[in-house]
Design a protein around this motif. Structure first.
Motif, PDB file in Angstrom:
ATOM      1  N   LEU A  95       0.926  -1.198   0.020  1.00 24.67           N
ATOM      2  CA  LEU A  95       0.012   0.027   0.050  1.00 24.67           C
ATOM      3  C   LEU A  95       0.935   1.244  -0.152  1.00 24.67           C
ATOM      4  CD1 LEU A  95      -2.759  -0.911   2.617  1.00 24.67           C
ATOM      5  CD2 LEU A  95      -2.902  -0.872   0.117  1.00 24.67           C
ATOM      6  N   PRO A  96       0.323   2.258  -0.472  1.00 25.04           N
ATOM      7  CA  PRO A  96       1.235   3.600  -0.294  1.00 25.04           C
ATOM      8  C   PRO A  96       1.759   3.697   1.157  1.00 25.04           C
ATOM      9  CG  PRO A  96      -0.972   3.824  -1.883  1.00 25.04           C
ATOM     10  CD  PRO A  96      -0.971   2.513  -0.941  1.00 25.04           C
ATOM     11  N   SER A  97       2.519   4.455   1.383  1.00 29.41           N
ATOM     12  CA  SER A  97       3.102   4.728   2.619  1.00 29.41           C
ATOM     13  C   SER A  97       1.935   5.536   3.294  1.00 29.41           C
ATOM     14  CB  SER A  97       4.474   5.571   2.677  1.00 29.41           C
ATOM     15  OG  SER A  97       4.007   7.015   2.110  1.00 29.41           O
ATOM     16  N   PHE A 119      -0.702   4.572   4.471  1.00 31.14           N
ATOM     17  CA  PHE A 119      -2.184   3.815   4.302  1.00 31.14           C
ATOM     18  C   PHE A 119      -2.107   2.587   4.785  1.00 31.14           C
ATOM     19  CE2 PHE A 119      -2.132   7.274   1.314  1.00 31.14           C
ATOM     20  CZ  PHE A 119      -3.507   7.973   1.299  1.00 31.14           C
ATOM     21  N   PRO A 139      -8.068   0.773   3.210  1.00 29.85           N
ATOM     22  CA  PRO A 139      -7.659   2.252   3.171  1.00 29.85           C
ATOM     23  C   PRO A 139      -8.731   2.746   1.893  1.00 29.85           C
ATOM     24  CG  PRO A 139      -5.904   1.229   2.080  1.00 29.85           C
ATOM     25  CD  PRO A 139      -6.576   0.095   2.777  1.00 29.85           C
ATOM     26  N   PHE A 157      -2.587   1.972  -4.459  1.00 33.40           N
ATOM     27  CA  PHE A 157      -1.916   2.073  -5.669  1.00 33.40           C
ATOM     28  C   PHE A 157      -2.905   1.672  -6.749  1.00 33.40           C
ATOM     29  CE2 PHE A 157       2.246   1.932  -3.399  1.00 33.40           C
ATOM     30  CZ  PHE A 157       2.529   3.269  -3.643  1.00 33.40           C
TER      31      PHE A 157
END
Lengths: 379, 379
Positions: free
Chosen positions: A13-15, A17, B50, B54
Motif C-alpha cells: 500500500l502507499p506509505s 495507508f 484504506p 496504488f
C-alpha cells in the motif's frame, strides 16, 4: 477471470495507508461508535459532509492553511478542481453557516469520518486519518469551552482510556503582548525562540516584555501553578482579556471535571492555524501520543469551539476489549436457538454442510464454542 | 480570520456529493451499525481497507473493469499513481489473498465504508457511495451462496425493511449456451437482443438455440416458476451444471429463508463484470430501488461469494426510527442525575449559564423535555 490477481507489488500500500484486519477494524469501529454515542447523549447531532468538495469551498477562508496538505482532483463533470478533505472542521463550519444557518444556537454538531493528507515525503505517518469530533457553535464563553473539553474527557473515560492530559494554550495572549511592543520585523526570531523554549534568546529578543515572557516560559506546566504565575503579570488593557478568559475557562472546566489533568503552555503557538481563543491538545500521559486537538475559532461569522479525537490513536491508548465468543453451529440450526446464542452474546459461525466432526471444524475456524446437545459447549 | 468564509459558490457541492444533516446522518450511521452488527453476529469479521491504494493493486486483474469509474491521484512520495476506491470488493479480495492467506477457510469478512465513482456527466447520481457488505471466501457451494443471501435478507429485516426482492441470475448459463453454438461474430447482436428482452430479434438471431432462449426469456419471474421452465430444457453437458447449481442454490436459500421473495432472470448479464456464478440484485419492491448486489467470483485463486448493501438506499427503504428525546438541563446538574437521564434514553442539552427561563430556552433548542424539580418534564 479473477477479481484480484496476485502480483508481488500488489501487496504494497502507499506509505501512510493501511489495512485494518479483524480485531483492529472491529476495535476502531467500536471506538468510534463509543465516542459518537457519548457525543449524541450530550445533545450533539451528527452531520456527515462528503469526502470531496470543490477546492474553493473546502479551502476557502482560513481553510487555506490546509491547502499544502490537500490532494486535488479534476471534476470531469464541472471541470472544476475538487479537494479530498484533510480535515472535517472546515466542512462542519460550512454546514453550520449555510445549511444550518436557521437552526437555533447554540448549535451542537458531531461528526466522524476519514480525512486524507498529502503527508511529508520520507516521514512515516498516517495519511488516512480517522476523526470523530464535536463543534459547539454560537456562544463565546468559558462555559462553552468547558463543555467541549469536559465532554471530550468523558468520551475518553468511557472508552476506558486512563492517563489523559488536556494541554491548554491561548496563543493570542503572548502574541497580543508581542504585537503590542515588538516591531513587526523583529517578531519572527522572538516567536521562534519562544517556540524552542530558549530562555536566553527570549531574554535577548524580548525587549520591554522580556521579563513577562520569561515568566510565561516558566509557567508552562500544571494549570493551577501556571495560572498563579500568569496572574502575577501586569498585562496591557487589550491583552488582559485573554488571560482572564483562560482563567475563567480553567475554572469552568474544573467545576465540571474536578479530576481532569490540565496543563497550560502559555507560549504554545505551533499548529494553531485558524484558532482565535483557547486551544487544547489531548495527550495520553503514558505514550505522550496526541489523542486529539481542538479549540476556539470562527465558523463563518460565528464563534465556535470544537474538539477532534483521533480514533486510531485512541485505540492504541484504550484497553483491549474482549471480542465476542464464537460458537460453531450446524447448518440447519433452528432460528430460535440461533437467536438465543446471539442474545447471549455469541457470534455464530455456521457449518456449510453436515459435518462429520463439528468440534474439529470449530477449532479449525478458531471458534471458542461448538453447538452440542442443544447448547454452546466450550472447546 | 475565520475558518469558513461565505461566498455564493461555497454552498455548492460537486454533483453527486451531499451533506447529510442531523437526522439523516444519524439514520445512516444507525443503519450501517445495524447491518454490521448482523454480519458480526453471524461470524463475519470486520476489515477496513484504506480509501486509496496504488492503481496497480486496486485495478489489477478484473478490477480493471472498474477503471473507467475511478479517480486517480499522483502519490508525491512514491511518484506512483494511486486510485480512490470505486468499490470495496477488490480490496477485500486482496486482503483475503495476501494479508489473510493463512487464515482458516471458509473466511468470513465484513466491511463498511465510502467509495467514490467518477459518474456519468449529465446524469445525476450519487458519486460518493456508502457500502456495507460481506464476503464468504473459500467454499464454492450452494450452501455458501445461500448463507450470503440469507444473511443479507436477515440484515435488511432487522432494519425493518419490508418488501424486498432478491433477483437472481446465472449469466454463465445463457452465455455458455450461446458460446457453444453461435459464431463469435454473431454473438453481440444476440446478447443485445436478450438484454432488451426482444423476443422476435432473439428468435431471428438465436439459430439452433432460438427455442431454448425463448423459454429462458419467458422464464424471467418468480423463482419456482422460472426453475420449472428452465428444468424443461435440454442443456449441453458443459452448461447443465450451471442450471443445476442455480436450482441447488435456490433450494438452499428456501431452506434458510422460506419466506424470501426470490425471482430469477436467466438472461440478465448487465453489470456483472467479474462474476463467475450466481449473481443477485436486491430490490425494494415498493420503490424498485436497488438496495444491494453481489454474487460469486474468484478472489485471487479462491472461490468467493459476496453481497454489498447500499446504506443510502436502505435509509430510503427503512421506516424512520424515532430519534431520542432531548432534555434541557441546568449547567450544574449533578452527574448522577445526568447519567440517569442518559440511561433512560435521553440526550441531554446543557444550559451554558444559569437561565432565567429554562423552558423557553429548551423550546428554542427544540428539546422535548426540560429538567424541573428533579425530573425530566415534557414541554
Amino acid at each position: 477471470m479473477s477479481l484480484y490477481s496476485e502480483t508481488p507489488s500488489a501487496a504494497l500500500l502507499p506509505s501512510g495507508f493501511a489495512d485494518l484486519l479483524p480485531g483492529e477494524a472491529e476495535a476502531e469501529a467500536r471506538g468510534i461508535a463509543s465516542v459518537m454515542e457519548a457525543f449524541s447523549r450530550h445533545g450533539y447531532q451528527r452531520v456527515r459532509p462528503p469526502l470531496l468538495e470543490f477546492e474553493t469551498s473546502l479551502l476557502g477562508g482560513s481553510g487555506e492553511s490546509l491547502a499544502p496538505q490537500t490532494f486535488r482532483l479534476m471534476d470531469p463533470n464541472s471541470h472544476r478542481m475538487m479537494a479530498l478533505r484533510p480535515d472535517m472542521t472546515t466542512q462542519i463550519a460550512r454546514i453550520a453557516s449555510i445549511r444550518l444557518q436557521d437552526a437555533p444556537r447554540p448549535l451542537r454538531l458531531s461528526y466522524s469520518g476519514s480525512c486524507i493528507v498529502v503527508g511529508t515525503p520520507g516521514r512515516e505517518a498516517d495519511r488516512q486519518i480517522s476523526q470523530a469530533g464535536i463543534e459547539l457553535i454560537g456562544p463565546d464563553s468559558a462555559q462553552a469551552d468547558a463543555e467541549v473539553i469536559a465532554l471530550g474527557a468523558k468520551a475518553l473515560a468511557e472508552l476506558g482510556i486512563e492517563g489523559v492530559s488536556f494541554d491548554l494554550s491561548m496563543p493570542a495572549l503572548a502574541l497580543g503582548l508581542i504585537e503590542g511592543v515588538i516591531p513587526e520585523a523583529d517578531r519572527e526570531p522572538l516567536l521562534h525562540a519562544l517556540d524552542r523554549k530558549d530562555a536566553s534568546a527570549v531574554a535577548e529578543l524580548g525587549g520591554p516584555i522580556a521579563g513577562m515572557l520569561a515568566v510565561m516560559l516558566r509557567a508552562a506546566g500544571p494549570a493551577d501553578r501556571a495560572l498563579d504565575l500568569l496572574a502575577s503579570l501586569d498585562y496591557p488593557k487589550d491583552v488582559v482579556g485573554y488571560f482572564e478568559r483562560l482563567a475563567a475557562s480553567v475554572a469552568a472546566i474544573r467545576e465540571r471535571s474536578p479530576d481532569l489533568r490540565l496543563t497550560i503552555d502559555p507560549v504554545d503557538f505551533r499548529g494553531w492555524r485558524y484558532h482565535t481563543g483557547l486551544c487544547v491538545t489531548v495527550f495520553s500521559t503514558s505514550s505522550r501520543e496526541e489523542l486529539g486537538r481542538g479549540g476556539r475559532y470562527l465558523a463563518g461569522q460565528e464563534p465556535a469551539c470544537g474538539l477532534t479525537l483521533r480514533p486510531q490513536a485512541l485505540l492504541r491508548a484504550a484497553p483491549v476489549s474482549a471480542s465476542r465468543p464464537r460458537c460453531y453451529v450446524p447448518v440447519d440450526l433452528d432460528a430460535a436457538s440461533l437467536s438465543g446464542l446471539h442474545k447471549a452474546g455469541y457470534a455464530t459461525v455456521s457449518a456449510l454442510s453436515h459435518d462429520e466432526d463439528a468440534a474439529a471444524q470449530a477449532r479449525h475456524l478458531r471458534c471458542t464454542h461448538v453447538w452440542k446437545d442443544g447448547a454452546a459447549r466450550p472447546l
